[in-house]
Enzyme design. Structure first.
Site, PDB file in Angstrom:
ATOM      1  N   ASP A  26       6.905  44.235 -12.876  1.00  0.00           N
ATOM      2  CA  ASP A  26       6.157  43.069 -11.971  1.00  0.00           C
ATOM      3  C   ASP A  26       4.835  43.521 -11.249  1.00  0.00           C
ATOM      4  O   ASP A  26       4.769  43.041 -10.160  1.00  0.00           O
ATOM      5  CB  ASP A  26       6.983  42.488 -11.006  1.00  0.00           C
ATOM      6  CG  ASP A  26       8.250  41.688 -11.594  1.00  0.00           C
ATOM      7  OD1 ASP A  26       8.328  41.533 -12.982  1.00  0.00           O
ATOM      8  OD2 ASP A  26       9.200  41.211 -10.958  1.00  0.00           O
ATOM      9  N   LYS A 131      10.304  36.876 -16.812  1.00  0.00           N
ATOM     10  CA  LYS A 131      11.562  36.822 -16.380  1.00  0.00           C
ATOM     11  C   LYS A 131      11.792  35.809 -15.165  1.00  0.00           C
ATOM     12  O   LYS A 131      10.980  35.674 -14.389  1.00  0.00           O
ATOM     13  CB  LYS A 131      12.086  38.251 -16.062  1.00  0.00           C
ATOM     14  CG  LYS A 131      11.572  38.913 -15.068  1.00  0.00           C
ATOM     15  CD  LYS A 131      12.083  40.452 -14.824  1.00  0.00           C
ATOM     16  CE  LYS A 131      11.422  41.049 -13.516  1.00  0.00           C
ATOM     17  NZ  LYS A 131      11.349  40.282 -12.015  1.00  0.00           N
ATOM     18  N   CYS A 164      13.078  43.519  -7.438  1.00  0.00           N
ATOM     19  CA  CYS A 164      13.330  43.418  -8.950  1.00  0.00           C
ATOM     20  C   CYS A 164      13.375  44.715  -9.559  1.00  0.00           C
ATOM     21  O   CYS A 164      14.047  44.883 -10.814  1.00  0.00           O
ATOM     22  CB  CYS A 164      11.856  42.781  -9.414  1.00  0.00           C
ATOM     23  SG  CYS A 164      11.824  41.031  -9.021  1.00  0.00           S
TER      24      CYS A 164
HETATM   25  N1  TIU Z   1       9.037  41.810  -8.431  1.00  0.00           N
HETATM   26  C1  TIU Z   1       9.820  41.467  -7.391  1.00  0.00           C
HETATM   27  O1  TIU Z   1      10.698  42.625  -6.564  1.00  0.00           O
HETATM   28  N2  TIU Z   1      10.111  40.210  -6.721  1.00  0.00           N
HETATM   29  C2  TIU Z   1       9.972  39.932  -5.180  1.00  0.00           C
HETATM   30  O2  TIU Z   1      10.219  38.677  -4.838  1.00  0.00           O
HETATM   31  N3  TIU Z   1      10.224  41.061  -4.564  1.00  0.00           N
HETATM   32  C3  TIU Z   1       9.939  41.140  -3.137  1.00  0.00           C
HETATM   33  O3  TIU Z   1      10.132  42.097  -2.496  1.00  0.00           O
HETATM   34  N4  TIU Z   1       9.836  39.838  -2.654  1.00  0.00           N
END
Ligand code: TIU
Length: 224
Positions: A26, A131, A164
């Site tokens: 991400d 995802k 994530c």
């Molecule tokens: N990619 C991921 O970690 N999504 C989140 O929403 N992370 C947060 O820390 N909010």
């Protein structure tokens, strides 16, 4: 192919050359730039910027050796049919998933905010996974794709450590992958959560996996 012993916590990580995928979780504009999903939740997105250079170094090392690479994006279908209301309606963000922000609709496939930052842009032949969950295996088919490539080991990088990245690493551990998370190639909006996540991953004899710095991992690899 013989395994490499990479110095790591809590003990040496058995690295499998050619069978170890680099996973970049991400690294999309939504989490590292102002105006995206991360900022909508009230976070300081600049805290994540230290990960970019170490991830770029690992990406270059994997590309030089032709090893498997996986990029993920947290991204939903435009009609939100893969976004449970419980996820969309949680809390009081300034913008919700699917709402229009400065980089397009938040966490929607194909919008500017869901694109991976230019410094880490995927190349042809690398897996790019959209995802709908925090974990990379839920509703993605990734396990079958990795099995088809003979991948048995995963090296984790990206953001955020305890959301994530940790969720994906736990899903991977349950599917039988040996997992290493790279300390300086992952970050959280909450430094104390990153520290706790790394500690709980490696505790109890690597109950979820190992962690090590990028320089240690890169130093253990044979020349490309
Ligand atoms: N990619 C991921 O970690 N999504 C989140 O929403 N992370 C947060 O820390 N909010």
């Amino acid at each position: 192919m013989s395994l490499l012993n990479v110095p790591a916590t809590p003990f040496h990580y058995p690295f499998a050359p050619g069978k170890t995928a680099l996973v970049i979780i991400d690294m999309q504009r939504d989490f590292v730039e102002p105006g995206g999903f991360g900022a909508s939740l009230g976070n300081d997105v600049t805290l994540l910027h230290t990960t970019i250079a170490p991830i770029a170094s690992l990406l270059a090392a994997w590309r030089a050796r032709g090893w498997p690479i996986v990029h993920t994006r947290e991204a939903h279908k435009a009609d939100l049919s893969d976004c449970p209301p419980a996820k969309r309606l949680r809390g009081a963000p300034s913008l919700r998933i699917g709402d229009a922000g400065p980089m397009g609709r938040l966490l929607i496939r194909g919008e500017a905010g869901t694109s991976i930052i230019p410094a880490l842009a995927p190349q042809v032949g690398e897996l790019v996974i959209d995802k709908p969950g925090k974990g990379m295996f839920w509703s993605t088919g990734l396990h079958d794709m990795l099995k088809a490539q003979g991948v048995t080991h995963l090296v984790f990088t990206g953001v955020t450590t305890e959301v994530c990245v940790q969720t994906s690493m736990r899903e991977a551990n349950d599917r039988g992958y040996d997992c290493l998370i790279v300390e300086d190639a992952t970050e959280s909006y909450f430094p104390e959560f990153k520290a706790a996540a790394l500690a709980m991953i490696a505790a109890q004899g690597a109950i979820v996996g190992w962690h090590t710095p990028s320089a240690t991992l890169l130093g253990a690899l044979a020349p490309a």
